[in-house]
Design an enzyme around this catalytic site. Structure first.
Site, PDB file in Angstrom:
ATOM      1  N   HIS A 181       0.903  -1.502   0.175  1.00 46.85           N
ATOM      2  CA  HIS A 181       0.045  -0.342   0.310  1.00 46.85           C
ATOM      3  C   HIS A 181       0.742   1.316   0.284  1.00 46.85           C
ATOM      4  CE1 HIS A 181       0.371  -0.854   4.391  1.00 46.85           C
ATOM      5  NE2 HIS A 181       0.858   0.400   4.431  1.00 46.85           N
ATOM      6  N   CYS A 480      -0.384  -5.316 -21.164  1.00 50.49           N
ATOM      7  CA  CYS A 480      -0.991  -4.193 -20.216  1.00 50.49           C
ATOM      8  C   CYS A 480      -1.736  -4.862 -19.013  1.00 50.49           C
ATOM      9  CB  CYS A 480      -2.063  -4.420 -21.074  1.00 50.49           C
ATOM     10  SG  CYS A 480      -3.221  -6.146 -20.545  1.00 50.49           S
TER      11      CYS A 480
HETATM   12  C1  PEP Z   1      -3.419  -9.664 -16.278  1.00 53.81           C
HETATM   13  O1  PEP Z   1      -3.755 -10.359 -15.714  1.00 53.81           O
HETATM   14  O2  PEP Z   1      -2.066  -8.606 -16.526  1.00 53.81           O
HETATM   15  C2  PEP Z   1      -4.261  -8.866 -16.915  1.00 53.81           C
HETATM   16  C3  PEP Z   1      -4.476  -7.405 -17.422  1.00 53.81           C
HETATM   17  O3  PEP Z   1      -5.799  -9.115 -17.018  1.00 53.81           O
HETATM   18  P1  PEP Z   1      -6.520  -8.534 -14.874  1.00 53.81           P
HETATM   19  O4  PEP Z   1      -5.406  -7.625 -14.087  1.00 53.81           O
HETATM   20  O5  PEP Z   1      -7.427  -8.177 -15.541  1.00 53.81           O
HETATM   21  O6  PEP Z   1      -6.209 -10.046 -14.173  1.00 53.81           O
END
Ligand code: PEP
Ligand code: MG
EC number: 2.7.3.9
Length: 546
Positions: A181, A480
């Site tokens: 955190h 991502c």
């Molecule tokens: C991931 O797994 O890196 C992702 C982008 O999806 P989520 O965090 O929504 O599982």
């Protein structure tokens, strides 16, 4: 010393240590004279009240009201009487203060409402009085007239959130990891911070000079005058870069790296655009329906997707079809009890088992696309192989969706990258799940948190394999997951062949600035060095050239 840097700031100045929490007083019987002990307690209460008052006068504003209210608590005659009565009944002053304040706190809690909210302030006052009685520094962020670098074992969220940023140049903690955190709050408040520095508290003393470079994670004690000057010059340079106008993501040599935002609802679009998002790299559509008991209708979905596409008119928007299961169950997709839901019917597997839900979503996406002017890309979560890729691409094309991709979250897909990329238009790597599945370590479980680090060379190797497959197929490979939000790692990912980065919008500025400072050749060198490391910590160091 080394730790995990948060952001890319650099702080140099005198260190001030945050005192550890006090050990609770015990009810050892009072040995000396009771009246002398009562006097000692009375003096401590006065002293603390006076300190709080004068601190309030120095800071002014809203903080002054808070500090004055705390001072009034320390001066409360009923509390002072209770402390005295307890001492006269035979306990020492420290224990009497703890007990009297504790009882008063319970009373406030019982009153509820505003009074109950003040109850925790009493704990803080009691800690200050006990520290005064013991002659040790009061716990909490230390007060100082001059700016300082705060040194702590770890910070409570409230401490981090209320740091006086005019005084605290930076923050270095012994505990905490990249997703603690403290790190998350420091990132959101743009505080220069380094967390998880082993043996920090054994090595740093108050007023010692220190340089904390969050970009490299390096902590330098007793720097030379030259090192201090260099740090100051670097601080000014980085501040200039951080305040530079928002430009499209690119490396120092001009190589473009699209910088995109991760979003969960259309309402988040405006903030992301303001921070310079060049589009959306991950729209987590399941976030819209976490509370739905029944599948959303095509119309309900079209409205939400069209709102997002409209906000990003002319820009790329990568929509992920519902990722249900494990930590994000959807009542209408996951109705079976599974022993290991992260390894069960989640992501594309759950959608395939409920194909009507998938078809409705694809229809809604096609309808929203027809009504708007963004560049819509769709992708599916948890694709594990070429066959699943083909399934998703084929069904998406039935609805006229043009750009269709697979998320790389299961290690198997990296091992078959070229076969997957032959069948779809792009790959987006979800490093959160990719790390979880590579290490067989639940991403929600603190006991295995040491594995949940995308700097692990094994994860970087999988990213590199996908990067190579993308280059060979001449198709985009993005990231991502949270990894994209770590500026130093972002550069390494690009060095591994990643062509776009999507992150929570707050991280865009730091990542943009870091990318601007490296060429593609340097990014590749950093990546190559990180790949030779044995673990995440070493990969960080190697990438930084240390
Ligand atoms: C991931 O797994 O890196 C992702 C982008 O999806 P989520 O965090 O929504 O599982
Ligand atoms: Mg995921």
């Amino acid at each position: 010393m080394h730790g995990v840097g948060v952001g890319r700031g650099i702080a140099a100045g005198k260190a001030l240590r945050m005192p550890d929490r006090l050990t609770p007083p015990t009810d050892a019987p009072l040995e000396g004279d009771a009246e002398g002990e009562v006097q000692r307690a009375t003096d401590a209460l006065h002293q603390v009240a006076g300190d709080l008052m004068s601190r309030g006068e120095t800071v002014g504003g809203e903080a002054q009201d808070v500090l004055q209210a705390a001072a009034l608590m320390a001066q409360d005659p009923a509390l002072a009487d209770d402390v005295a009565a307890r001492i006269r009944a035979g306990v020492n002053a420290e224990f009497a203060v703890q007990e009297a304040f504790g009882q008063f706190k319970q009373m406030l809690v019982a009153l509820g409402g505003y009074m109950a909210e003040r109850a925790t302030d009493l704990d803080d006052v009691a800690q200050r009085v006990i520290a005064q009685l013991r002659g040790v520094p009061a716990p909490g962020v230390p007060m100082s007239d001059e700016p300082f670098v705060l040194i702590a074992r770890d910070l409570a969220p409230a401490d981090t959130a209320t740091l006086d940023l005019d005084k605290v140049l930076g923050l270095v903690t012994q505990d905490g990891g990249p997703t603690s955190h403290t790190a998350i709050l420091a990132r959101s408040k743009s505080i220069t911070a380094i967390v998880g520095v082993p043996e920090l508290l054994d090595k740093v003393s108050d007023r010692q000079l220190i340089i904390a470079d969050a970009r490299s994670g390096e902590v330098t004690l007793d720097p030379t005058a030259e090192q201090q000057e260099a740090a100051e010059a670097e601080r000014i340079k980085r501040a200039e870069v951080a305040n530079a106008p928002i430009t499209p993501g690119a490396l120092a040599d001009g190589t473009p790296v699209q910088l995109l935002a991760n979003v969960g609802r259309p309402e988040e679009a405006a903030a992301a655009l303001e921070l310079g998002a060049e589009g959306v790299g991950l729209f987590r559509t399941e976030f819209l329906f976490l509370d739905s008991k029944t599948p959303p209708t095509v119309e309900q979905q079209t409205e939400q997707y069209a709102a997002m596409l409209r906000a990003f008119e002319g820009k790329k928007v990568v929509v992920r079809v519902l990722d249900a299961g494990a930590d994000k169950p959807l009542a209408f997709l996951n109705d079976d009890d599974e022993e290991n839901p992260a390894l069960g019917l989640r992501g594309i597997r759950a959608l395939r088992a409920n194909e009507k839900v998938l078809r409705d979503q694809l229809q809604a996406l096609a309808d929203a696309d027809a009504a708007t002017d963004a560049d819509l890309w769709v992708m599916a979560p948890m694709i594990a192989n070429a066959e699943e890729t083909e399934y998703f691409v084929t069904i998406s094309r039935e609805y006229g969706l043009k750009t269709v991709g697979a998320m790389a979250e299961v290690p198997s897909i990296a091992l078959q990258g070229s076969q997957v990329l032959e069948r779809c238009d792009f790959v987006s790597i979800g490093t959160n799940d990719l790390t979880q599945y590579t290490f067989a370590a639940d991403r929600l479980l603190g006991t295995v948190a040491q594995f949940q680090d995308p700097w692990q060379p094994a994860v970087l190797r999988l990213v590199g394999m996908l990067g190579d497959a993308g280059a060979a197929a001449d198709k985009p490979v993005g990231v991502c997951g949270e990894a994209a939000a770590d500026p130093a790692l972002a550069a390494v990912l690009v060095g591994l062949g990643v062509t776009s980065l999507s992150m929570s919008a707050a991280a865009l500025g730091d990542v943009r600035a870091e990318l601007k400072s490296v060429t593609l050749e340097e990014a590749r060198e950093r990546a190559a060095r990180a790949l030779t490391a044995v673990d995440a910590a070493e990969a960080r160091r190697f990438a930084a050239g240390a």
